[in-house]
Design an enzyme around this catalytic site. Structure first.
Site, short mmCIF file in Angstrom:
data_model
loop_
_atom_site.label_atom_id
_atom_site.label_comp_id
_atom_site.label_asym_id
_atom_site.label_seq_id
_atom_site.Cartn_x
_atom_site.Cartn_y
_atom_site.Cartn_z
N ASN A 170 70.58 91.64 17.00
CA ASN A 170 70.30 92.55 17.89
C ASN A 170 68.92 92.33 18.71
OD1 ASN A 170 69.05 95.13 18.90
ND2 ASN A 170 70.73 95.74 18.24
N SER A 171 69.52 92.27 20.31
CA SER A 171 68.71 91.55 21.06
C SER A 171 68.37 89.95 20.74
CB SER A 171 67.57 92.36 20.60
OG SER A 171 66.64 92.68 22.43
N ASN A 172 66.40 89.76 20.62
CA ASN A 172 66.58 88.29 20.70
C ASN A 172 67.48 88.03 19.40
OD1 ASN A 172 64.89 88.75 22.28
ND2 ASN A 172 62.84 87.80 21.77
#
Length: 703
Positions: A318-320
């Site tokens: 998730n995200s990075n």
């Protein structure tokens, strides 16, 4: 359960090409790491006292970059892999995370505090460790799972990389049908961040789950006390830790003392100050985490060795972490990974004008923007734009919004002549640069969430600057009630591993504007040196922006680092799903996932990537104050995408085509699981009006 391998033309054949045999590694017993008293799989001395030590890793050849540090077993009752023994109900109720000695927490206490998942709307009801992901039904045991954890470092022998791995092996791991889920951790946080929202899914499937902090994590160095964190979160003097330190600033004693004399109380964080641009090796680190997992699984049961060919291997982040998952797919040229599921990925691409993205009449050319580009643009205009959305969440916290507008007018950064006009113009500039209209109400709160700290961190990291360089006049320190640097409170230092998100701000620790004309001051309340005005330090923001757009020596270093992290979107035919919220203002979809789909179509060409774009979804899981009445969390869709991928890889189920999915907030109690969340499924056959089309690098997204 049968395993299938995927071919580039979308068909299936018996599981896995024989692209690589069993992983056979050779250990170099003379590695530099041995100098600090560490042996592969065994720790001598007290550097990690309190952890149960591994006895398996010595019995087998290991990669020369691997140090297996510890092994700990959890009974699934008093303590467990997922909830720290609290259970999901305990986490929701608010567990007691006090410490027997608040000045010297144990490794287990820090782990329990780190593992807590607050969750967002629907957590524990429609998704979470206590909910069966396949059926949606409650699971006995309140989400607790028994098993064993292994902590490890990957390093070049110097102790300066020390990329952290955490392998969770559930008691239910099935060697007859083995699987591994690799989870690169989101943000810059510790290894435990994504257990409760991603890793638990793999454990439910009886998979081993391996996490990596991607070379980031909560590695910190308090320069005044010369103390550092270890892999288990406990503290040690930098000298005693040696190569076991999670991160030690690259300063010798005289240089550190001189720096503190000039700028007392400063702190170094790994992501910002390691001088390694760790983002550039995210793909390598995820692949290594998988190789570590296979090695350790075979060390535990050498009589039944596993190979990549007989093990289902998935990556999810998730995200990075989502960006790192895609980076891993690009890195994996040998077919180690079977499937990828990335949520709202922070991914950066090589410039390519063959890519275009069209949403209605809005057409954007090119392969998106680097993070430092859009973050440094955001910190220029978000504070003033907040004055144009006074009813938005947290708008009242942007206390110097009008001052920033006045400074923008004076510097000629807007054409407006009044504050009100400048606020509206700033909002339009953000839209024109690529933020979606659905993000308008998020700019105020996102500025409070400290994008300057993120921009400073990435600029320092990608330019490979050290803590002593104080890029653009920024540093990190604990600050008092007046925003002035102070010694870090001892209790705060003791638990920083469990509390910090891999950098500032955290607790009293924040970004400091060392160029404030009234002396070093917390950046958020500081003054610009050029004007003396409290305008959120416009001068500092312009300096950071110049590192992206300028031609100085420092800018050249940063721009070189940006180039090093850029990917090509070639996933080598690996089946991949991206889920991303349309309203995301932190990692805007127009800079990342949409152009990734277009560039993948050009450079990969397999057609095995799917993008599910979600309306009414932003970046932080709708869990922040004021968000829940407007936004739906992304987590249920991330889990749903994992289920789709699992069925695709194990049973040949079709992946639904790329599409816009339209969740929304409904009447309280009338949505999924008795919530107000209306969550339509990712449709196997979506309406034509919801299909996302990609052809020849052009992505067409319906409104």
């Amino acid at each position: 359960m049968p395993r299938l391998r995927h071919s580039r033309d979308g068909g299936f054949s018996p599981r896995r090409r024989n692209r690589r045999g069993p992983l056979i590694f050779k250990t170099n017993p003379g590695r530099e790491a041995m100098k600090c008293g560490l042996k592969t799989g065994l720790i001598v001395g007290t550097a990690l006292a309190g952890l149960t030590l591994s006895v398996h890793a010595n019995e087998h050849d290991a990669p020369d970059w691997l140090r297996v540090m510890s092994e700990t077993t959890f009974d699934g009752v008093t303590n467990d892999l997922v909830t720290g023994g609290f259970g999901v109900s305990g986490m929701i109720a608010g567990p007691d995370i006090s410490y027997a000695d608040p000045f010297a927490p144990t490794a287990d206490e820090l782990r329990r505090a780190s593992i807590i998942t607050d969750g967002s709307a629907g957590f524990g009801k429609i998704y979470g460790p206590n909910v069966d992901a396949a059926s949606g039904e409650p699971i006995l045991g309140d989400g607790k799972l028994a098993g064993t954890e292994y902590l490890a470092y990957a390093d070049d022998g110097s102790g300066r990389q020390n990329v952290s791995f955490l392998l969770q092996l559930p008691e239910t791991f099935d060697r007859e049908s083995p699987c591994i889920l690799a989870v690169p951790v989101g943000g810059s946080a510790s290894l435990y961040r994504n257990i409760g929202n991603i890793g638990y899914w793999g454990l439910q499937k009886n998979c081993a789950v391996v996490y990596t902090d991607k070379g980031l994590g909560n590695g910190f160095h308090d320069l005044a006390s010369d103390t550092v964190t270890l892999i288990d979160g406990t503290r040690s003097s930098a000298d005693e830790a040696g190569a076991a330190s999670h991160f030690t600033a690259d300063l010798d004693v005289p240089a550190r003392q001189q720096f503190l004399k000039e700028t007392p109380h400063r702190i170094a964080f790994k992501h910002a100050h390691s001088r390694q641009n760790p983002d550039s090796t995210w793909g390598r680190d995820v692949v290594r985490s998988i190789e570590f997992a296979l090695y350790q699984l075979n060390a535990v049961a050498p009589a039944a060795p596993l190979t990549p060919d007989d093990t289902l291997i998935m990556v999810a982040g998730n995200s990075n972490g989502g960006g790192a998952a895609l980076n891993a797919g690009e890195e994996d040229t040998e077919g180690l990974i079977d499937g990828i599921v990335a949520a709202q990925p922070q991914v950066q691409l090589k410039p390519d004008d063959r890519v275009t993205v069209a949403r209605g009449d809005n057409i954007r050319k090119g392969s998106g923007r680097p993070l430092l580009d859009y973050f440094t643009y955001a910190i220029l205009y978000q504070p003033c734009a907040a004055a144009a959305t006074p009813d938005a969440p947290w708008a009242d916290r942007v206390s110097f919004a009008e001052n920033r507008c006045e400074s923008l007018i004076e510097r000629g950064l807007v054409d407006s002549e009044t504050v009100a006009e400048a606020a509206g113009e700033s909002l339009e500039k953000l839209r024109a640069y690529g933020w979606e209209p659905e993000s308008d109400m998020l700019h105020a709160s996102h500025y409070v969430i400290a994008p300057t700290a993120t921009a400073m961190k990435y600029a320092s990291s990608q330019g490979r600057f050290g803590v002593e360089d104080r890029l653009c006049g920024y540093s990190i320190a604990s600050v008092d009630e007046n925003g002035k640097p102070q010694a870090v409170p001892e209790e705060e230092l003791a638990v920083i591993f469990a509390k910090a998100p891999g950098g500032a701000p955290t607790g009293s620790i924040d970004v400091v504007n060392d160029r404030d004309p009234e002396g070093p001051t917390r950046d958020y309340v500081s003054r610009s040196p050029s004007s003396g005005r409290q305008d959120f330090n416009l001068d500092g923001a312009l300096c950071l922006r110049g590192l992206v757009t300028g031609e100085s020596e420092n800018a050249a270093r940063v721009q070189k680092g940006i180039d090093e992290v850029a990917g090509n979107a070639d996933l080598h035919g690996t089946p991949t799903i991206i889920v991303h919220g349309r309203a995301d203002a932190r990692v805007p979809i127009g800079f990342t996932s949409r152009p990734y789909l277009g560039l993948n179509a050009l450079n990969d060409g397999s057609g095995n990537l799917r993008l599910y774009e979600l309306t009414n979804v932003e970046h932080f899981g709708a869990g922040l104050p004021g968000y829940a009445k407007h936004f739906v969390p992304i987590d249920p869709y991330h889990i749903a995408a994992l289920e789709l991928m699992y069925a695709h890889l194990t049973a040949g189920g079709d992946l639904p085509p790329s599409q816009v999915v339209r969740p929304e907030i409904g009447t309280e109690g009338a949505g999924a699981g008795g919530t107000n969340l209306v969550l339509p499924e990712i449709a196997a056959t979506p309406d034509t009006a919801d299909l996302i089309d990609v052809a020849n690098g052009k992505v067409t997204v319906p409104d």
